[in-house]
Design a protein around this motif. Structure first.
Motif, PDB file in Angstrom:
ATOM      1  N   GLN A  29      71.121 -21.227 -32.357  1.00 14.91           N
ATOM      2  CA  GLN A  29      70.215 -22.379 -32.306  1.00 14.91           C
ATOM      3  C   GLN A  29      70.194 -23.131 -33.629  1.00 14.91           C
ATOM      4  N   TRP A  30      70.180 -22.409 -34.751  1.00 12.73           N
ATOM      5  CA  TRP A  30      70.173 -23.075 -36.053  1.00 12.73           C
ATOM      6  C   TRP A  30      71.486 -23.788 -36.332  1.00 12.73           C
ATOM      7  N   ILE A  31      72.587 -23.228 -35.890  1.00  9.49           N
ATOM      8  CA  ILE A  31      73.881 -23.886 -36.091  1.00  9.49           C
ATOM      9  C   ILE A  31      73.934 -25.176 -35.275  1.00  9.49           C
ATOM     10  N   VAL A  32      73.440 -25.136 -34.043  1.00  8.82           N
ATOM     11  CA  VAL A  32      73.403 -26.346 -33.206  1.00  8.82           C
ATOM     12  C   VAL A  32      72.531 -27.417 -33.869  1.00  8.82           C
ATOM     13  N   ARG A  33      71.374 -27.039 -34.394  1.00 12.38           N
ATOM     14  CA  ARG A  33      70.500 -28.004 -35.084  1.00 12.38           C
ATOM     15  C   ARG A  33      71.170 -28.587 -36.320  1.00 12.38           C
ATOM     16  N   TYR A  34      71.878 -27.741 -37.052  1.00  8.37           N
ATOM     17  CA  TYR A  34      72.596 -28.175 -38.251  1.00  8.37           C
ATOM     18  C   TYR A  34      73.664 -29.210 -37.900  1.00  8.37           C
ATOM     19  N   VAL A  35      74.441 -28.937 -36.856  1.00  9.14           N
ATOM     20  CA  VAL A  35      75.499 -29.852 -36.430  1.00  9.14           C
ATOM     21  C   VAL A  35      74.903 -31.163 -35.920  1.00  9.14           C
ATOM     22  N   ARG A  36      73.858 -31.092 -35.132  1.00  6.12           N
ATOM     23  CA  ARG A  36      73.211 -32.306 -34.609  1.00  6.12           C
ATOM     24  C   ARG A  36      72.582 -33.138 -35.718  1.00  6.12           C
ATOM     25  N   PHE A  37      72.037 -32.484 -36.716  1.00  6.69           N
ATOM     26  CA  PHE A  37      71.437 -33.203 -37.840  1.00  6.69           C
ATOM     27  C   PHE A  37      72.465 -34.101 -38.524  1.00  6.69           C
ATOM     28  N   THR A  68      61.431 -19.311 -42.417  1.00  7.46           N
ATOM     29  CA  THR A  68      62.271 -20.099 -41.514  1.00  7.46           C
ATOM     30  C   THR A  68      63.459 -20.666 -42.275  1.00  7.46           C
ATOM     31  N   GLN A  69      63.214 -21.146 -43.485  1.00  5.62           N
ATOM     32  CA  GLN A  69      64.307 -21.658 -44.312  1.00  5.62           C
ATOM     33  C   GLN A  69      65.298 -20.556 -44.643  1.00  5.62           C
ATOM     34  N   ASN A  70      64.780 -19.389 -44.933  1.00  9.13           N
ATOM     35  CA  ASN A  70      65.642 -18.251 -45.250  1.00  9.13           C
ATOM     36  C   ASN A  70      66.504 -17.872 -44.043  1.00  9.13           C
ATOM     37  N   GLN A  71      65.914 -17.877 -42.872  1.00  9.14           N
ATOM     38  CA  GLN A  71      66.639 -17.559 -41.647  1.00  9.14           C
ATOM     39  C   GLN A  71      67.721 -18.604 -41.378  1.00  9.14           C
ATOM     40  N   THR A  72      67.396 -19.863 -41.585  1.00  8.07           N
ATOM     41  CA  THR A  72      68.352 -20.946 -41.390  1.00  8.07           C
ATOM     42  C   THR A  72      69.506 -20.827 -42.374  1.00  8.07           C
ATOM     43  N   PHE A  78      76.339 -17.304 -42.815  1.00 10.19           N
ATOM     44  CA  PHE A  78      77.136 -16.466 -41.914  1.00 10.19           C
ATOM     45  C   PHE A  78      78.249 -17.290 -41.272  1.00 10.19           C
ATOM     46  N   LEU A  79      77.916 -18.484 -40.806  1.00 11.67           N
ATOM     47  CA  LEU A  79      78.898 -19.366 -40.180  1.00 11.67           C
ATOM     48  C   LEU A  79      80.046 -19.676 -41.135  1.00 11.67           C
ATOM     49  N   TYR A  80      79.701 -20.120 -42.330  1.00 12.37           N
ATOM     50  CA  TYR A  80      80.738 -20.520 -43.270  1.00 12.37           C
ATOM     51  C   TYR A  80      81.541 -19.330 -43.803  1.00 12.37           C
ATOM     52  N   LYS A  81      80.887 -18.227 -44.034  1.00 15.36           N
ATOM     53  CA  LYS A  81      81.566 -17.074 -44.620  1.00 15.36           C
ATOM     54  C   LYS A  81      82.427 -16.317 -43.608  1.00 15.36           C
ATOM     55  N   HIS A  82      81.882 -16.057 -42.421  1.00 17.20           N
ATOM     56  CA  HIS A  82      82.556 -15.172 -41.472  1.00 17.20           C
ATOM     57  C   HIS A  82      83.304 -15.886 -40.351  1.00 17.20           C
ATOM     58  N   PRO A  87      83.431 -19.824 -47.761  1.00 19.91           N
ATOM     59  CA  PRO A  87      82.118 -19.488 -48.336  1.00 19.91           C
ATOM     60  C   PRO A  87      81.497 -20.647 -49.116  1.00 19.91           C
ATOM     61  N   LEU A  88      80.188 -20.758 -49.015  1.00 22.80           N
ATOM     62  CA  LEU A  88      79.442 -21.785 -49.738  1.00 22.80           C
ATOM     63  C   LEU A  88      79.289 -21.355 -51.190  1.00 22.80           C
ATOM     64  N   LYS A  89      79.426 -22.294 -52.094  1.00 21.43           N
ATOM     65  CA  LYS A  89      79.398 -21.945 -53.513  1.00 21.43           C
ATOM     66  C   LYS A  89      78.261 -22.582 -54.289  1.00 21.43           C
ATOM     67  N   ASN A  90      77.902 -23.799 -53.952  1.00 20.25           N
ATOM     68  CA  ASN A  90      76.973 -24.540 -54.795  1.00 20.25           C
ATOM     69  C   ASN A  90      75.721 -24.946 -54.018  1.00 20.25           C
TER      70      ASN A  90
END
Length: 105
Positions: A29-37, A68-72, A78-82, A87-90
């Motif tokens: 659900q958070w990935i879908v929200r991120y993409v839609r944003f 909630t921010q921590n969960q997001t 997880f998406l970017y790393k695995h 991996p996210l750096k900055n």
């Protein structure tokens, strides 16, 4: 062989790691929200600044709780790393809510 869709790969990896069903559902659900944003842009085309913009939007405009921010953030990392192997750096420009500020009222 056709490449699997992003959410299918995400769910497969979560299941492979024996995460709970609830984690799978929440991360998806958070990935879908991120993409839609970001206007249905593929996460592979986005970078750290897009992640920071989304999380700052949640903190400043939506006023979500720190947990909630921590969960997001966990779902996106997880998406970017695995899944994307990118991996996210900055992420040092995040405006995360601080639990202590919310408890001081």
């Amino acid at each position: 062989m056709k490449k699997k869709k992003l959410l299918t790969r995400l769910k497969d990896e979560i299941r492979r790691r024996n995460y709970s069903y609830r984690t799978e559902k929440t991360y998806s659900q958070w990935i879908v929200r991120y993409v839609r944003f970001h206007g249905v842009k593929h996460p592979d085309e986005m970078d750290d600044s897009h992640v920071v913009a989304f999380l700052n939007h949640l903190a400043n405009k939506k006023n979500v709780a720190a947990s909630t921010q921590n969960q997001t953030l966990s779902a996106i990392v997880f998406l970017y790393k695995h899944i994307l192997n990118k991996p996210l750096k900055n992420l040092d420009k995040l405006n995360l809510n601080i639990c202590l500020l919310k408890l001081s009222f």
